[in-house]
Design a protein around this motif. Sequence first.
Motif, PDB file in Angstrom:
ATOM      1  N   THR A 100      15.106  -7.617   4.800  1.00 50.55           N
ATOM      2  CA  THR A 100      15.568  -8.611   4.617  1.00 50.55           C
ATOM      3  C   THR A 100      16.485  -8.065   3.054  1.00 50.55           C
ATOM      4  O   THR A 100      16.225  -6.865   2.594  1.00 50.55           O
ATOM      5  N   ALA A 101      17.697  -8.457   2.899  1.00 47.00           N
ATOM      6  CA  ALA A 101      18.979  -7.734   2.272  1.00 47.00           C
ATOM      7  C   ALA A 101      18.179  -7.399   1.284  1.00 47.00           C
ATOM      8  O   ALA A 101      17.449  -8.573   0.182  1.00 47.00           O
ATOM      9  N   PRO A 102      19.109  -6.986   0.131  1.00 50.92           N
ATOM     10  CA  PRO A 102      18.173  -7.135  -1.586  1.00 50.92           C
ATOM     11  C   PRO A 102      18.711  -8.389  -1.560  1.00 50.92           C
ATOM     12  O   PRO A 102      18.010  -9.042  -2.941  1.00 50.92           O
ATOM     13  N   ARG A 103      20.367  -8.967  -1.851  1.00 45.46           N
ATOM     14  CA  ARG A 103      20.706  -9.733  -2.285  1.00 45.46           C
ATOM     15  C   ARG A 103      19.465 -11.217  -1.702  1.00 45.46           C
ATOM     16  O   ARG A 103      18.868 -12.433  -2.772  1.00 45.46           O
ATOM     17  N   ASP A 104      19.091 -11.768  -1.262  1.00 45.01           N
ATOM     18  CA  ASP A 104      18.491 -11.932  -0.111  1.00 45.01           C
ATOM     19  C   ASP A 104      16.849 -12.237  -0.746  1.00 45.01           C
ATOM     20  O   ASP A 104      16.650 -13.209  -0.512  1.00 45.01           O
ATOM     21  N   LEU A 105      16.377 -10.769  -0.752  1.00 38.44           N
ATOM     22  CA  LEU A 105      15.166 -10.476  -1.763  1.00 38.44           C
ATOM     23  C   LEU A 105      15.267 -11.112  -3.217  1.00 38.44           C
ATOM     24  O   LEU A 105      14.295 -11.869  -2.939  1.00 38.44           O
ATOM     25  N   ILE A 106      16.491 -10.855  -3.614  1.00 42.12           N
ATOM     26  CA  ILE A 106      16.333 -11.557  -5.249  1.00 42.12           C
ATOM     27  C   ILE A 106      16.876 -12.825  -5.127  1.00 42.12           C
ATOM     28  O   ILE A 106      15.931 -13.626  -5.689  1.00 42.12           O
ATOM     29  N   ALA A 107      17.366 -13.385  -4.099  1.00 39.81           N
ATOM     30  CA  ALA A 107      17.540 -15.247  -4.138  1.00 39.81           C
ATOM     31  C   ALA A 107      15.833 -15.259  -3.666  1.00 39.81           C
ATOM     32  O   ALA A 107      15.652 -17.038  -4.548  1.00 39.81           O
TER      33      ALA A 107
ATOM     34  N   MET B  51      12.839  -1.751  -7.965  1.00 34.37           N
ATOM     35  CA  MET B  51      14.283  -0.739  -8.381  1.00 34.37           C
ATOM     36  C   MET B  51      15.234  -1.911  -7.281  1.00 34.37           C
ATOM     37  O   MET B  51      16.663  -2.741  -9.029  1.00 34.37           O
ATOM     38  N   ILE B  52      15.669  -2.718  -6.623  1.00 37.45           N
ATOM     39  CA  ILE B  52      16.183  -4.334  -5.993  1.00 37.45           C
ATOM     40  C   ILE B  52      16.054  -4.854  -7.184  1.00 37.45           C
ATOM     41  O   ILE B  52      17.184  -6.100  -7.811  1.00 37.45           O
TER      42      ILE B  52
ATOM     43  N   ASP C 186       0.878  -1.367  -0.275  1.00 36.40           N
ATOM     44  CA  ASP C 186       0.255  -0.193  -0.478  1.00 36.40           C
ATOM     45  C   ASP C 186       0.806   1.295  -0.156  1.00 36.40           C
ATOM     46  O   ASP C 186      -0.283   2.280  -0.071  1.00 36.40           O
ATOM     47  N   GLU C 187       2.094   1.241   0.667  1.00 36.04           N
ATOM     48  CA  GLU C 187       3.240   2.478   0.107  1.00 36.04           C
ATOM     49  C   GLU C 187       3.798   2.263  -1.195  1.00 36.04           C
ATOM     50  O   GLU C 187       4.533   1.342  -1.852  1.00 36.04           O
ATOM     51  N   ALA C 188       3.369   3.301  -2.072  1.00 29.57           N
ATOM     52  CA  ALA C 188       3.934   3.525  -3.101  1.00 29.57           C
ATOM     53  C   ALA C 188       5.873   3.741  -3.362  1.00 29.57           C
ATOM     54  O   ALA C 188       6.425   3.369  -3.683  1.00 29.57           O
ATOM     55  N   LEU C 189       6.338   4.189  -1.933  1.00 27.66           N
ATOM     56  CA  LEU C 189       7.490   4.238  -1.955  1.00 27.66           C
ATOM     57  C   LEU C 189       8.920   3.121  -1.476  1.00 27.66           C
ATOM     58  O   LEU C 189       9.489   2.377  -2.432  1.00 27.66           O
ATOM     59  N   VAL C 190       7.686   2.174  -0.837  1.00 29.11           N
ATOM     60  CA  VAL C 190       8.476   0.370  -0.947  1.00 29.11           C
ATOM     61  C   VAL C 190       7.878   0.062  -2.160  1.00 29.11           C
ATOM     62  O   VAL C 190       8.448  -1.081  -2.421  1.00 29.11           O
ATOM     63  N   ARG C 191       6.739   0.366  -2.819  1.00 25.03           N
ATOM     64  CA  ARG C 191       6.626  -0.888  -4.238  1.00 25.03           C
ATOM     65  C   ARG C 191       8.088  -0.095  -4.930  1.00 25.03           C
ATOM     66  O   ARG C 191       8.866  -1.155  -5.529  1.00 25.03           O
TER      67      ARG C 191
END
Length: 213
Positions: A106-113, A19-20, A9-14
């Motif tokens: 969660t760290a960006p690389r862990d999110l991608i994984a 970006m990640i 629901d938060e545009a900045l979060v999306r």
Amino acid sequence: MIRVLIVDDEALVRAGLRMILEVPDDIDVVAEAANGAEAVTAVARYRPHVVLMDVQMPGMDGVSALREIHRSPSPPKVLMLTTFDRDEYVYSALRSRAVGFLLKDTAPRDLIAAVRTAADGSAVLSPTVTKRVIEAFADRQPPDARAAQERLAALTAREQDVVRAVARGLANADIARELGMSETTVKAHVSRSLAKLGLNNRVQIALLVRDAG
């Protein structure tokens, strides 16, 4: 290419999540949604492989949307994302067939994984959530350590290394780095271990390792 729908629901979060996730070449963010109802509509329209969805949103929340999404034919894999790690959110999401539950730190690389792991059809939990699930089951039922150890003994030494890493909540990419093998090899070890142990997902692996001590 892994098609991803971001729901928050938060545009900045999306925007931050997009970006990640648009950094790697194998992930394509096909759409965004601001609440659960929009997520259900977007799933039908864009047919994503993975939905990354917040739990708490106004109107239809993430868990309710998850239930609706799983009523559709060939539903996508859904990863729940939140700032909270309270048990009721974890269990509601898992009972509603979420394939993973990640905290927003969660760290960006862990999110991608995690997105890659979900797309492969495997379950993934953050280490914090994995620990909570294990502790909750430990409180409910005393483990049969000997039986669990005998089951794990059927695995090769390398498979045991991998399942111990899975039990710590590590994604395939992290396991590969830690054990010095390719992600493809890690995935093969996880699949063979699940088959040998008669289990369905990584959470069950974590619980079995916990039982074995």
